[in-house]
Design an enzyme around this catalytic site. Sequence first.
Site, PDB file in Angstrom:
ATOM      1  N   TYR A  25      -5.113 -11.570  -8.830  1.00  0.00           N
ATOM      2  CA  TYR A  25      -4.787 -11.536 -10.258  1.00  0.00           C
ATOM      3  C   TYR A  25      -5.032 -10.139 -10.815  1.00  0.00           C
ATOM      4  O   TYR A  25      -5.576  -9.949 -11.887  1.00  0.00           O
ATOM      5  CB  TYR A  25      -5.612 -12.581 -11.014  1.00  0.00           C
ATOM      6  N   HIS A 108       4.871  -5.566  -1.241  1.00  0.00           N
ATOM      7  CA  HIS A 108       4.840  -4.297  -0.514  1.00  0.00           C
ATOM      8  C   HIS A 108       4.818  -4.641   0.965  1.00  0.00           C
ATOM      9  O   HIS A 108       4.156  -5.601   1.372  1.00  0.00           O
ATOM     10  CB  HIS A 108       3.606  -3.487  -0.908  1.00  0.00           C
TER      11      HIS A 108
END
Length: 341
Positions: A25, A108
Amino acid sequence: MAKLYYESDADPGVIRGRKVAVLGYGSQGHAHALNLAESGVDVRVGLREGSSSKQKAEESGLQVVSLPDAAAEADLVMMLLPDTEQASVYRSDVAPNLKEGDALFFAHGFNIRFGQIVPPPGVDVAMVAPKGPGHLVRRTYTEGGGVPSLVAVAQDASGKAHDLALSYAQAIGATRAGVLDTTFEEETETDLFGEQVVLCGGLTSLVQAGFETLVGAGYQPESAYFECLHELKLIVDLMYEQGISGMRYSISDTAEYGDLTRGPQVIDDRVRSTMAKILDDIRSGAFAEEWITENRSGRKRFEELRAAGAAHPIEKVGAELRAMMPFISAGKQRVQDASGG
């Protein structure tokens, strides 16, 4: 020309038919989780026990569960933990809970590209990578826009992984701005190269070297700071909005002539050769191996380099000058403190 996808190219029903777990988060994690939830997706946030982010996520109306519970409940797991933590969390909490037909997503490609995570064959593996920080992904979504993103598929077990990635991208707002096909290899290698050679490593070293050159020649540190760092935002904003030619149109002829004639002397063939070597290290996996080893050995060199950067004289001068500028964050805080606000 690369293929770009927009709103009409994605089916929102695909991602709404999934149970999504966002692991982490942080910058990207909060943006993805909130945007997904507001797009009607069944989403939960997976966090470690005792995570300081739990209260923030719950106060935003999100369901928070443990990392293994998140992976077990979901049939799409988005890995938004730091690169250096993903492999261990995958092994301990995600892999034991992956089932055939599940999807494993990334923002990514580092851990897939360099073999730190090797998913089982029956799982879709894809990437949705916004080309901007998480706060921008979130803000533009709430304003009705989005941040351009990349999508890639490393493993298409279902035959529909690309459709799923596009639907996810739409749910976080990316198709409002445009989504571009890529590969895990291209995204990872170009991202690392950009960070090291231009956006972070090259830029910070250029700024520090310019500052050192002026101060070493007897000029005031404050003048050197303004010329080598402060005014950088003006130039970058112009390039961002209008390209390099547009920036050159907006500056003086003197500045443009200096740009055109002296810039190539700074970025010469030796520098280009160094850039090529850095790219070779990225593509061969040498950089990834170095970074993984650095983390496993306690980050001693990394912390030493970080401390040295923070102690550079430009940081002290800059902090003092920024505190006097009411139009940027540090200056605004000083005005508030002075007024008791």
